[in-house]
Design a protein around this motif. Structure first.
Motif, PDB file in Angstrom:
ATOM      1  N   UNK A 119       9.748  -1.942   0.974  1.00 45.14           N
ATOM      2  CA  UNK A 119       9.030  -1.610   1.539  1.00 45.14           C
ATOM      3  C   UNK A 119       8.454  -1.482   2.591  1.00 45.14           C
ATOM      4  N   UNK A 127       0.118   5.807  -0.173  1.00 40.31           N
ATOM      5  CA  UNK A 127      -0.465   6.930   0.089  1.00 40.31           C
ATOM      6  C   UNK A 127       0.495   8.192   0.089  1.00 40.31           C
ATOM      7  N   UNK A 147       5.275  17.200   0.223  1.00 38.63           N
ATOM      8  CA  UNK A 147       4.368  15.828   0.379  1.00 38.63           C
ATOM      9  C   UNK A 147       4.647  14.348  -0.694  1.00 38.63           C
ATOM     10  N   UNK A 148       5.094  13.585  -0.293  1.00 39.06           N
ATOM     11  CA  UNK A 148       5.357  12.072  -1.341  1.00 39.06           C
ATOM     12  C   UNK A 148       4.124  10.743  -0.784  1.00 39.06           C
ATOM     13  N   UNK A 149       5.154  10.618  -2.072  1.00 45.78           N
ATOM     14  CA  UNK A 149       3.801   9.319  -2.514  1.00 45.78           C
ATOM     15  C   UNK A 149       4.793   8.146  -1.233  1.00 45.78           C
ATOM     16  N   UNK A 150       4.243   7.635   0.316  1.00 47.40           N
ATOM     17  CA  UNK A 150       4.982   6.776   0.679  1.00 47.40           C
ATOM     18  C   UNK A 150       5.053   5.572   0.762  1.00 47.40           C
ATOM     19  N   UNK A 151       5.112   4.895   1.078  1.00 48.04           N
ATOM     20  CA  UNK A 151       4.958   2.982   1.409  1.00 48.04           C
ATOM     21  C   UNK A 151       3.898   3.068   2.694  1.00 48.04           C
ATOM     22  N   UNK A 152       3.231   2.350   2.709  1.00 49.03           N
ATOM     23  CA  UNK A 152       2.577   2.400   3.851  1.00 49.03           C
ATOM     24  C   UNK A 152       2.691   0.487   4.158  1.00 49.03           C
ATOM     25  N   UNK A 194       0.823  -1.112   0.166  1.00 50.16           N
ATOM     26  CA  UNK A 194      -0.302   0.231   0.009  1.00 50.16           C
ATOM     27  C   UNK A 194       0.810   1.240  -0.081  1.00 50.16           C
ATOM     28  N   UNK A 229       1.073  11.311   1.689  1.00 54.01           N
ATOM     29  CA  UNK A 229       2.068  11.470   3.281  1.00 54.01           C
ATOM     30  C   UNK A 229       2.380  13.058   2.877  1.00 54.01           C
ATOM     31  N   UNK A 252      10.259   1.346   5.083  1.00 53.07           N
ATOM     32  CA  UNK A 252      10.249   2.497   4.979  1.00 53.07           C
ATOM     33  C   UNK A 252       8.804   2.368   5.960  1.00 53.07           C
ATOM     34  N   UNK A 301       6.092   5.477  10.281  1.00 50.11           N
ATOM     35  CA  UNK A 301       4.952   5.547  10.855  1.00 50.11           C
ATOM     36  C   UNK A 301       4.249   4.631  11.202  1.00 50.11           C
TER      37      UNK A 301
END
Lengths: 228, 228
Positions: free
Chosen positions: B216, A192, B191-196, A190, A194, B219, B223
């Motif tokens: 993945x 998002x 902001x940036x598109x970040x791994x969840x 996944x 952030x 990183x 969070x």
């Protein structure tokens, strides 16, 4: 509310055909998807061909708004009644299946067809405040408001959400039955958009950060804290 | 390399006019911007009007690739020699200025004009491997490869990066001189598109996570760790 008020019936153009079960036509999904977006992609055609341009957007009621300089060729064309297609996309994850063919992505997208109408001069300032408040609640009262010259140089346009549909994929991989025994990792990676740590303008360093900046910092700190 | 090899001269359509100093025409910027993207927006016109559709993309050499089912109307049109416009956008931050008018966004976008060409049947598998390897290095060797039926059902197309340009905004707010004394917080909310956190498919829970999944996870753990 009646069903007519809560859903947008699919048109010839908005009915999802490819993987039709991903089509969603209710206003709750559409509004939520648009409200999460900072940027849309705007497609239109002129004498040079078809164009696809990213631009900031915001929703109020059943309209999606864009804005920019009066000098923008895109906005001039949009204000002239030309047909546009506006798309908002959120990428939510990479779907890793056991076979190459069944890999996919999780996403939520909205496609809107229509004609833009100009927001009248005396409503521009209020419309732009909605945009700014959506990004930074309270900020429209803190900053210097647009003056007559600035507002006169700005075009604000809106398109009604009358011909619009969403396409949504969620969940894990859908593998073929005969691949389920393969010793291959499968699942979703996944992602998002952030917040990252705020960067204060040097000349504003002595000014206390407003709530929306501190909240941004708090979410971003999760990452920064670990990297430190 | 000569300048002709490292830059793409702007065309009538790709020369950036609005805030022209944001235009960038070198291949290094273009390639990096495309390589960071999972998704592009594809605009085209047919008898129903102009459309703007998100789809997965990847770059190899001086081409951008897309793929999908043979049944896709968009891909059928793309394979027929119609003119397309393909756009990739990365949103990097909200730029908060001291006046409402000077607010902006930091972004990097690439706009490509051109005609798609079909990747021949005997090159499809290799092209799709490049896509998968870009997302998950090593995975194309782990998964069940596409069989003849799957490859035959898949269209792979590419557009040359011959008529392409980038537009990039970076940095802090650009306020008017007379606003610099205002007691308003100013700066950038990046902001940036970040791994969840990865979500393993239940039936694959016993299979060890490959390197790209563990990276993945690492990183994303920044969070998750803070939220726990």
């Amino acid at each position: 509310m009646t069903s007519a008020e809560t859903s947008v019936p699919p048109s010839l153009r908005t009915r999802v055909r490819r993987v039709a079960q991903r089509g969603q036509y209710d206003r709750v999904t559409l509004h939520a998807l648009l409200d999460e977006a900072y940027v849309c992609h705007v497609a239109f055609a002129d004498e040079h061909g078809v164009h696809c341009i990213p631009t900031a957007c915001w929703r109020e009621g059943d309209y999606l708004y864009i804005h920019g300089s009066n000098g923008s060729r895109m906005l001039k064309l949009a204000g002239s009644g030309a047909q546009f297609c506006v798309t908002v996309t959120h990428l939510d994850g990479l779907v890793l299946a056991r076979s190459a063919f069944n890999h996919s992505m999780n996403y939520r997208s909205a496609v809107i067809y229509g004609v833009f109408e100009a927001v009248p001069d005396d409503h521009k300032s209020a419309a732009l405040d909605v945009f700014l408040e959506g990004i930074a609640p309270g900020r429209s009262k803190e900053v210097r408001p647009g003056n007559a010259k600035e507002l006169a140089a700005t075009t604000v346009l809106r398109v009604a959400l009358n011909e619009a549909a969403c396409k949504v994929r969620t969940g894990g991989p859908k593998d073929d039955e005969e691949d389920m025994g393969l010793a291959v990792w499968a699942g979703v990676l996944p992602m998002g958009l952030s917040p990252l740590a705020p960067v204060v303008d040097e000349a504003a360093a002595r000014i206390g950060a407003p709530d929306y900046v501190r909240q941004w910092q708090a979410v971003a700190a999760d990452r920064v804290g670990e990297e430190a």
